[in-house]
Design an enzyme around this catalytic site. Structure first.
Site, mmCIF file in Angstrom:
data_model
loop_
_atom_site.group_PDB
_atom_site.id
_atom_site.type_symbol
_atom_site.label_atom_id
_atom_site.label_comp_id
_atom_site.label_asym_id
_atom_site.label_seq_id
_atom_site.Cartn_x
_atom_site.Cartn_y
_atom_site.Cartn_z
ATOM 1 N N HIS A 14 -6.009 0.219 17.115
ATOM 2 C CA HIS A 14 -6.331 0.733 15.781
ATOM 3 C C HIS A 14 -7.216 1.974 15.876
ATOM 4 O O HIS A 14 -8.355 1.874 16.325
ATOM 5 C CB HIS A 14 -7.054 -0.396 15.030
ATOM 6 C CG HIS A 14 -7.421 -0.096 13.626
ATOM 7 N ND1 HIS A 14 -8.707 -0.166 13.162
ATOM 8 C CD2 HIS A 14 -6.660 0.253 12.568
ATOM 9 C CE1 HIS A 14 -8.730 0.108 11.877
ATOM 10 N NE2 HIS A 14 -7.507 0.374 11.480
ATOM 11 N N GLU A 41 -2.213 3.034 16.404
ATOM 12 C CA GLU A 41 -2.118 3.358 14.979
ATOM 13 C C GLU A 41 -3.110 4.473 14.728
ATOM 14 O O GLU A 41 -4.188 4.500 15.340
ATOM 15 C CB GLU A 41 -2.499 2.125 14.146
ATOM 16 C CG GLU A 41 -2.440 2.331 12.633
ATOM 17 C CD GLU A 41 -3.761 2.723 11.964
ATOM 18 O OE1 GLU A 41 -3.806 2.825 10.744
ATOM 19 O OE2 GLU A 41 -4.775 2.944 12.690
ATOM 20 N N ASP A 43 -4.426 7.591 11.491
ATOM 21 C CA ASP A 43 -4.391 7.972 10.077
ATOM 22 C C ASP A 43 -4.126 9.467 9.958
ATOM 23 O O ASP A 43 -4.825 10.275 10.568
ATOM 24 C CB ASP A 43 -5.734 7.626 9.426
ATOM 25 C CG ASP A 43 -6.083 6.161 9.632
ATOM 26 O OD1 ASP A 43 -5.422 5.311 9.020
ATOM 27 O OD2 ASP A 43 -6.989 5.874 10.447
ATOM 28 N N HIS A 56 -9.541 9.310 9.188
ATOM 29 C CA HIS A 56 -9.430 8.119 8.343
ATOM 30 C C HIS A 56 -10.047 8.254 6.959
ATOM 31 O O HIS A 56 -9.405 7.961 5.950
ATOM 32 C CB HIS A 56 -10.057 6.904 9.042
ATOM 33 C CG HIS A 56 -10.019 5.672 8.195
ATOM 34 N ND1 HIS A 56 -11.030 5.354 7.299
ATOM 35 C CD2 HIS A 56 -9.094 4.703 8.062
ATOM 36 C CE1 HIS A 56 -10.711 4.238 6.664
ATOM 37 N NE2 HIS A 56 -9.551 3.816 7.110
ATOM 38 N N GLU A 116 -0.008 6.201 9.919
ATOM 39 C CA GLU A 116 -0.373 5.760 8.572
ATOM 40 C C GLU A 116 -0.657 6.988 7.724
ATOM 41 O O GLU A 116 -1.535 7.796 8.064
ATOM 42 C CB GLU A 116 -1.610 4.846 8.600
ATOM 43 C CG GLU A 116 -1.909 4.374 7.175
ATOM 44 C CD GLU A 116 -3.242 3.678 6.986
ATOM 45 O OE1 GLU A 116 -3.825 3.157 7.953
ATOM 46 O OE2 GLU A 116 -3.709 3.690 5.822
HETATM 47 O O1 G3P Z 1 -2.713 0.383 9.371
HETATM 48 C C1 G3P Z 1 -3.625 -0.647 9.459
HETATM 49 C C2 G3P Z 1 -5.009 -0.218 9.019
HETATM 50 O O2 G3P Z 1 -5.345 0.963 9.694
HETATM 51 C C3 G3P Z 1 -5.111 -0.010 7.532
HETATM 52 O O3 G3P Z 1 -6.419 0.199 7.096
HETATM 53 O O4 G3P Z 1 -8.370 1.529 6.443
HETATM 54 O O5 G3P Z 1 -8.035 0.965 8.823
HETATM 55 O O6 G3P Z 1 -6.567 2.629 7.733
HETATM 56 P P1 G3P Z 1 -7.391 1.381 7.541
HETATM 57 MG MG MG Z 2 -5.235 3.107 9.362
#
Ligand code: G3P
Ligand code: MG
Length: 249
Positions: A14, A41, A43, A56, A116
């Protein structure tokens, strides 16, 4: 072209390895790869002048030496920011990556990825329109087909039009009542949910309808084992190395 549910990795790093390096930076992604992660993953966010960067928060303050909304900043202004010192002095000089830089690194080190789409209100479609052609161009096609996700239905709908061959995941905090109609309209392959509110019954219901379930953010190996025992297909974790050691691939 669309991946089968079974081919998703179980452990997804993440924002890279954000306990070991500043989140969503190239250093964080390198660290995740070094810890053995197969997928990351990250952002993707849009600057004022329509460049896509890896970041993020809405605001720059927490994870850079800038301040205020990222969406109000030009790309050139962002290039002057330090995205590493807030985490530790050793990361001074780490920059906010461009989308191209991130995906080129994934190609170099062999990481699969979940992009994302982090949308700014009113610019959901714009983000997908700018980001996805870049992502497709920079992706190494011998690596797994990436997954596109967003909390924004508009962004996921735009992804379906722009890059239909990449699988889509709809992100929710809690499973909403209308998840079936949303998943169907978006032709999503996965429903991604916060692990905090997730129940075994929900996992069974969503999987029973043919979708994968991915849970975020899972940092306790015991919790990961429980979620996997319920049938969760993948977890997003801030501790990819530890999770791989304790839970296995
Ligand atoms: O994609 C999973 C997670 O990253 C979603 O929440 O706020 O960490 O981007 P966040
Ligand atoms: Mg995310």
């Amino acid at each position: 072209m669309v991946q089968s549910r079974a081919s998703f990795p179980r452990i997804i790093a993440h924002r890279g390895s954000p306990r070991a390096a500043p989140e969503n930076t190239l250093a964080s992604f390198r660290k995740a790869a070094a810890e053995g992660a197969a997928w990351v993953e990250f952002d993707a966010s849009l600057t004022l002048d329509n460049r896509v960067v890896v970041f993020h928060d809405d605001d720059l303050d927490r994870t850079s030496d800038g301040s205020g909304p990222l969406a109000q900043m030009t790309f050139d202004a962002l290039q002057g920011l330090d995205a590493g010192s807030w985490f530790a002095p050793a990361f001074k000089g780490e920059m906010i990556p461009t989308l191209e830089e991130a995906i080129e690194l994934f190609a170099e080190v062999g990481l699969g990825f979940n992009i994302e789409l982090k949308t700014d209100p009113g610019r959901e479609v714009e983000l997908a329109e700018v980001a996805l052609p870049i992502a497709a161009e920079c992706w190494r096609p011998d690596l797994p087909v990436p997954v596109i996700s967003s909390f924004s239905r508009q962004a996921v709908a735009a992804a379906k039009e722009i890059l239909p061959e990449w699988p889509r995941a709809m992100l929710f905090d809690r499973l909403p009542e209308d998840w079936r109609s949303v998943g169907k309209a978006l032709d999503a392959v996965s429903i991604n949910l916060s692990q905090r509110h997730l129940t075994r019954e929900q996992v069974m219901e969503v999987r029973g309808a043919g979708y994968a379930v991915m849970a975020y953010t899972v940092n306790e190996p015991d919790r990961a084992q429980t979620l996997f025992s319920w049938g969760v297909d993948a977890i997003f974790t801030d501790l990819p190395g530890e999770m791989l050691r304790q839970v296995g691939k």
